[in-house]
Design a protein around this motif. Structure first.
Motif, PDB file in Angstrom:
ATOM      1  N   ASP A  92      -8.157   1.310  -1.927  1.00 27.80           N
ATOM      2  CA  ASP A  92      -7.871   2.409  -2.852  1.00 27.80           C
ATOM      3  C   ASP A  92      -8.259   3.726  -2.197  1.00 27.80           C
ATOM      4  O   ASP A  92      -9.027   3.756  -1.231  1.00 27.80           O
ATOM      5  CB  ASP A  92      -8.656   2.216  -4.159  1.00 27.80           C
ATOM      6  CG  ASP A  92      -8.214   3.160  -5.269  1.00 27.80           C
ATOM      7  OD1 ASP A  92      -7.107   3.723  -5.171  1.00 27.80           O
ATOM      8  OD2 ASP A  92      -8.979   3.334  -6.230  1.00 27.80           O
ATOM      9  N   VAL A  93      -7.702   4.810  -2.710  1.00 30.81           N
ATOM     10  CA  VAL A  93      -8.092   6.163  -2.329  1.00 30.81           C
ATOM     11  C   VAL A  93      -8.383   6.886  -3.642  1.00 30.81           C
ATOM     12  O   VAL A  93      -7.488   7.477  -4.249  1.00 30.81           O
ATOM     13  CB  VAL A  93      -6.988   6.888  -1.540  1.00 30.81           C
ATOM     14  CG1 VAL A  93      -7.476   8.263  -1.081  1.00 30.81           C
ATOM     15  CG2 VAL A  93      -6.534   6.061  -0.348  1.00 30.81           C
ATOM     16  N   ASP A  95      -9.510   9.616  -4.745  1.00 28.75           N
ATOM     17  CA  ASP A  95      -9.207  11.025  -4.982  1.00 28.75           C
ATOM     18  C   ASP A  95      -7.742  11.367  -4.741  1.00 28.75           C
ATOM     19  O   ASP A  95      -7.373  12.538  -4.683  1.00 28.75           O
ATOM     20  CB  ASP A  95     -10.099  11.919  -4.110  1.00 28.75           C
ATOM     21  CG  ASP A  95      -9.942  11.624  -2.618  1.00 28.75           C
ATOM     22  OD1 ASP A  95      -9.300  10.610  -2.277  1.00 28.75           O
ATOM     23  OD2 ASP A  95     -10.469  12.401  -1.802  1.00 28.75           O
ATOM     24  N   ASP A  96      -6.871  10.327  -4.593  1.00 37.10           N
ATOM     25  CA  ASP A  96      -5.443  10.564  -4.373  1.00 37.10           C
ATOM     26  C   ASP A  96      -4.661   9.751  -5.392  1.00 37.10           C
ATOM     27  O   ASP A  96      -4.588   8.527  -5.294  1.00 37.10           O
ATOM     28  CB  ASP A  96      -5.043  10.165  -2.950  1.00 37.10           C
ATOM     29  CG  ASP A  96      -3.615  10.552  -2.603  1.00 37.10           C
ATOM     30  OD1 ASP A  96      -2.844  10.913  -3.520  1.00 37.10           O
ATOM     31  OD2 ASP A  96      -3.255  10.478  -1.411  1.00 37.10           O
ATOM     32  N   GLY A 100      -2.701   4.111  -3.481  1.00 37.17           N
ATOM     33  CA  GLY A 100      -3.725   3.169  -3.892  1.00 37.17           C
ATOM     34  C   GLY A 100      -3.530   2.689  -5.324  1.00 37.17           C
ATOM     35  O   GLY A 100      -2.410   2.595  -5.816  1.00 37.17           O
ATOM     36  N   TRP A 114      -3.482  -2.131   3.288  1.00 36.21           N
ATOM     37  CA  TRP A 114      -2.702  -2.290   2.067  1.00 36.21           C
ATOM     38  C   TRP A 114      -2.005  -3.642   1.971  1.00 36.21           C
ATOM     39  O   TRP A 114      -1.759  -4.145   0.866  1.00 36.21           O
ATOM     40  CB  TRP A 114      -1.675  -1.165   1.972  1.00 36.21           C
ATOM     41  CG  TRP A 114      -2.275   0.171   2.206  1.00 36.21           C
ATOM     42  CD1 TRP A 114      -2.187   0.933   3.336  1.00 36.21           C
ATOM     43  CD2 TRP A 114      -3.117   0.893   1.304  1.00 36.21           C
ATOM     44  NE1 TRP A 114      -2.914   2.089   3.199  1.00 36.21           N
ATOM     45  CE2 TRP A 114      -3.491   2.094   1.960  1.00 36.21           C
ATOM     46  CE3 TRP A 114      -3.589   0.655   0.012  1.00 36.21           C
ATOM     47  CZ2 TRP A 114      -4.312   3.039   1.367  1.00 36.21           C
ATOM     48  CZ3 TRP A 114      -4.404   1.595  -0.593  1.00 36.21           C
ATOM     49  CH2 TRP A 114      -4.756   2.762   0.083  1.00 36.21           C
ATOM     50  N   ALA A 191       1.989   5.133   4.508  1.00 35.09           N
ATOM     51  CA  ALA A 191       0.767   4.326   4.489  1.00 35.09           C
ATOM     52  C   ALA A 191       1.076   2.848   4.315  1.00 35.09           C
ATOM     53  O   ALA A 191       0.508   1.997   5.011  1.00 35.09           O
ATOM     54  CB  ALA A 191      -0.151   4.814   3.366  1.00 35.09           C
TER      55      ALA A 191
END
Length: 281
Positions: A92-93, A95-96, A100, A114, A191
């Motif tokens: 996961d990211v 803050d994006d 994620g 991923w 990604a």
């Protein structure tokens, strides 16, 4: 394919449920919602898949989409998957919001980290349909349709274009029609799928149509006041591709509507009726 019912509510004479199971495709527990309308014993009902947009779970459309009255009226099962894998160990990211958890983009990721969990395309087109067929005996899997919103509209278009003949109908609310060239989706595709943009084309509705994929018809609603219209959604690109490919696209620009569930719920009943008509053919 064992599922666990987490919640069940009576609604419009039918049953709204939320269920969990362990997904092989996503290698983690997954949650999904199913509305089964009132029906006679032994009656078979068509299945309409709703794919949600960025940041959403199964719950957003279930709580704000206002689909149950129309689904009950037309006798249509509505299945609402989550938008991504979630939980311990899932990449996961935080803050994006465009990458994620909550942003699976309905692709099968090929790139680390991923690729271990982010296989939402296989989940919504193969694994979850098998779960529905096994767990809901009233589901008529020979009559399926798919629709969705934004990222989920992209997912619906791609699922239908990549699986000709599986879905009797496909529609979308404000879909991302050309994610390979849209600023807010290119980072996610890079990604999940890697830097070779040629590999992105099979996950892009406009590119799929350009490369020969076909559907009999499409219905798309788009709000004219949508803040993502110019940079992310660009429905005119889908219109151009459909015109060149002789695909019957009904694109309705809805004056003054934005990207929210106020927009989606306003036209939800019309979409369900549109799908139901095609299920009867």
């Amino acid at each position: 394919m064992t599922i666990e019912a987490k919640s069940l509510w009576r609604s419009h004479g039918g049953m709204q449920g939320v269920y969990t199971h362990v997904s092989e495709a996503c290698a983690c527990p997954m949650t999904f919602a199913v509305y089964v309308p009132p029906h006679a014993q032994g009656q078979k009902l068509p299945v309409l898949w709703y794919l949600s947009g960025l940041t959403c779970t199964h719950a957003n459309v279930m709580e704000k989409g206002e689909y149950r009255q129309a689904a009950a009226e037309h006798g249509v099962i509505i299945v609402c998957p989550d938008t991504s894998p979630r939980g311990e160990g899932v990449a996961d990211v935080p803050d994006d919001w465009k990458l994620g958890c909550g942003a699976g983009f309905y692709v099968d990721a090929t790139q680390e980290p991923w690729s271990q969990h982010y296989r939402m395309y296989s989940y919504v087109t193969d694994e979850l349909p098998a779960v529905i067929a096994a767990s809901f005996p009233m589901a008529d899997m020979s009559r399926q349709g798919v629709f969705g919103h934004s990222m989920g509209g992209h997912g619906a278009l791609v699922a239908a274009l990549r699986n000709p003949g599986r879905y009797r109908s496909c529609s979308a609310f404000a879909p991302i029609v050309h994610p390979a060239t849209a600023d807010w989706s290119r980072p996610a595709l890079g990604a999940y799928l890697g830097p070779d943009e040629a590999a992105w084309r099979t996950w892009d509705a406009v590119a799929l149509i350009e490369d020969g994929a076909r559907l009999p018809e499409l219905l798309v609603d788009q709000g004219s006041a949508d803040g993502f219209l110019q940079d992310g959604l660009r429905p005119w690109l889908l219109a151009e591709a459909c015109k060149a490919a002789s695909i019957a696209l009904t694109l309705r620009m809805q004056e003054g509507y934005d990207h929210s569930y106020y927009f989606i719920s306003s036209f939800m009943a019309e979409h369900i009726a549109w799908h139901a008509e095609r299920f009867r053919r």
